[in-house]
Enzyme design. Structure first.
Site, mmCIF file in Angstrom:
data_model
loop_
_atom_site.group_PDB
_atom_site.id
_atom_site.type_symbol
_atom_site.label_atom_id
_atom_site.label_comp_id
_atom_site.label_asym_id
_atom_site.label_seq_id
_atom_site.Cartn_x
_atom_site.Cartn_y
_atom_site.Cartn_z
ATOM 1 N N ALA A 32 0.869 -1.191 0.000
ATOM 2 C CA ALA A 32 0.000 0.000 0.000
ATOM 3 C C ALA A 32 0.902 1.236 0.000
ATOM 4 O O ALA A 32 0.794 2.120 0.853
ATOM 5 C CB ALA A 32 -0.958 0.001 1.197
ATOM 6 N N HIS A 37 6.946 6.029 1.389
ATOM 7 C CA HIS A 37 7.782 4.886 0.982
ATOM 8 C C HIS A 37 8.695 5.296 -0.173
ATOM 9 O O HIS A 37 9.857 4.928 -0.212
ATOM 10 C CB HIS A 37 6.906 3.721 0.497
ATOM 11 C CG HIS A 37 6.061 3.097 1.555
ATOM 12 N ND1 HIS A 37 4.689 3.181 1.554
ATOM 13 C CD2 HIS A 37 6.388 2.374 2.654
ATOM 14 C CE1 HIS A 37 4.210 2.521 2.592
ATOM 15 N NE2 HIS A 37 5.203 2.029 3.284
ATOM 16 N N ASP A 152 7.468 5.704 12.387
ATOM 17 C CA ASP A 152 7.487 4.605 13.362
ATOM 18 C C ASP A 152 8.811 4.702 14.127
ATOM 19 O O ASP A 152 9.692 3.851 13.985
ATOM 20 C CB ASP A 152 7.363 3.267 12.630
ATOM 21 C CG ASP A 152 6.026 3.153 11.915
ATOM 22 O OD1 ASP A 152 5.005 3.080 12.594
ATOM 23 O OD2 ASP A 152 6.007 3.198 10.674
ATOM 24 N N SER A 187 0.691 7.494 5.643
ATOM 25 C CA SER A 187 0.560 6.150 6.187
ATOM 26 C C SER A 187 -0.355 5.353 5.270
ATOM 27 O O SER A 187 -1.292 5.908 4.681
ATOM 28 C CB SER A 187 -0.074 6.238 7.577
ATOM 29 O OG SER A 187 -0.584 4.977 7.956
ATOM 30 N N SER A 188 -0.089 4.059 5.183
ATOM 31 C CA SER A 188 -0.948 3.195 4.351
ATOM 32 C C SER A 188 -2.359 3.165 4.907
ATOM 33 O O SER A 188 -3.313 2.863 4.199
ATOM 34 C CB SER A 188 -0.389 1.775 4.313
ATOM 35 O OG SER A 188 0.938 1.820 3.872
HETATM 36 O O1 PAF Z 1 6.923 -0.376 8.968
HETATM 37 C C1 PAF Z 1 6.442 -1.344 8.355
HETATM 38 O O2 PAF Z 1 5.833 -1.216 7.294
HETATM 39 C C2 PAF Z 1 6.607 -2.743 8.927
HETATM 40 O O3 PAF Z 1 6.535 -2.723 10.315
HETATM 41 C C3 PAF Z 1 7.896 -3.441 8.453
HETATM 42 C C4 PAF Z 1 9.133 -2.744 8.930
HETATM 43 C C5 PAF Z 1 7.892 -3.520 6.933
HETATM 44 C C6 PAF Z 1 7.929 -4.880 8.992
HETATM 45 O O4 PAF Z 1 6.818 -5.610 8.566
#
Ligand code: PAF
Length: 282
Positions: A32, A37, A152, A187-188
């Site tokens: 997503a 990203h 995060d 965020s997704s």
């Molecule tokens: O941040 C995320 O998207 C997830 O926690 C990760 C680091 C890909 C692990 O599944």
């Protein structure tokens, strides 16, 4: 664009780059994909010969089965987005079985106490799940550099601790939070927000920014009180926690010190969507 679904095959491919001493940058994701990203991927492309993006919704890090069920799975759209960034990106989109080999369970980790703060209090077992998947992905991909967003922040701290404790030879790079123009941290989960919640969600960052200003002259507990009051008056968002913490230990600050770095952290529900955000305070 190459998409691998099996670890055996991606490892064979990556072996060829390693033999030529080409650096591998790695961006682990749950898909997503959004511009947050993309900013990690661009950083990885700038600093590595080869970039691998994993797309895997990791079941062991979800403490809520509804959240796991509803998590957006958009592989085709994600692949197209990455292809538009660079067709040289290698995608690893494994099945649960390719990763967990029939034993979909978390390993138990100790992250020096970081795991008991904030998210750790509200999402039991979450960080064991994150540690398990990230360690496994590092073992498969063997990246030189791995990129994680500061949204995060606790996850980033935990991954750095895991890499240190387990002597994993990877450089973990933290990257700034990417925001919508209205300030909402990307965020997704944002795409699941109903319109009226999407409209109100930027309140989270707005409150964090004012909290930062107030922290200049007020104690952590006064700022916390102020934030809690703002959320009491905001009907559509339910505050789960607001914490001002020391960036090293992630423990809530009791008395401010000029020698320490602090960050404010928020988790709030917009309807049934849980949003988190944070801001550096000094
Ligand atoms: O941040 C995320 O998207 C997830 O926690 C990760 C680091 C890909 C692990 O599944």
């Amino acid at each position: 664009m190459r998409v691998f679904t099996e670890k055996k095959l991606i490892q064979k491919q990556l072996q060829q780059f390693k033999a030529k001493k080409q650096t591998i940058g790695f961006v682990p994701t749950m898909g997503a994909l959004h511009l947050g990203h993309v900013s990690l991927v661009i950083k990885a492309l700038e600093n590595n010969a080869v970039v691998v993006v994993s797309i895997f919704v990791n079941p062991t890090q979800f403490d809520n089965s509804e959240d796991l069920k509803n998590y957006p799975r958009t592989l085709e759209r994600d692949t197209n987005l990455l292809n538009a960034v660079s067709s040289s990106i290698i995608i690893y989109a494994p099945s649960v079985d390719d990763i967990y080999e029939g034993n979909t369970k978390s390993q138990k980790f100790s992250f020096g106490g970081l795991e008991f703060e904030m998210e750790g209090k509200f999402r039991v077992g979450h960080f064991d799940g994150v540690g398990t998947i990230v360690k496994r992905l590092f073992e498969i991909i063997k990246p030189d550099n791995a990129y994680f967003g500061e949204k995060d922040f606790q996850q980033l701290a935990i991954i750095k601790a895991m890499v240190k404790n387990h002597n994993i030879p990877v450089n973990v790079v933290g990257c700034p939070i990417h925001r919508e123009t209205n300030g909402l941290a990307m965020s997704s989960r944002n795409e699941r927000l109903k319109p009226k919640y999407k409209k109100v969600a930027p309140f989270i960052f707005k409150t964090l920014k004012t909290a930062k200003q107030k922290f200049g002259t007020k104690s952590a507990s006064k700022v916390t009180e102020w934030v809690e009051k703002q959320f009491d008056n905001q009907e559509l968002l339910e505050l789960e926690y607001f914490i001002i913490a020391d960036v090293e230990s992630l423990k809530p600050v009791k008395r401010k010190s000029n020698k320490k770095e602090y960050r404010a952290f928020i988790a709030a529900y917009a309807d049934d969507i849980r949003l988190i955000d944070n801001i550096a305070l000094n």
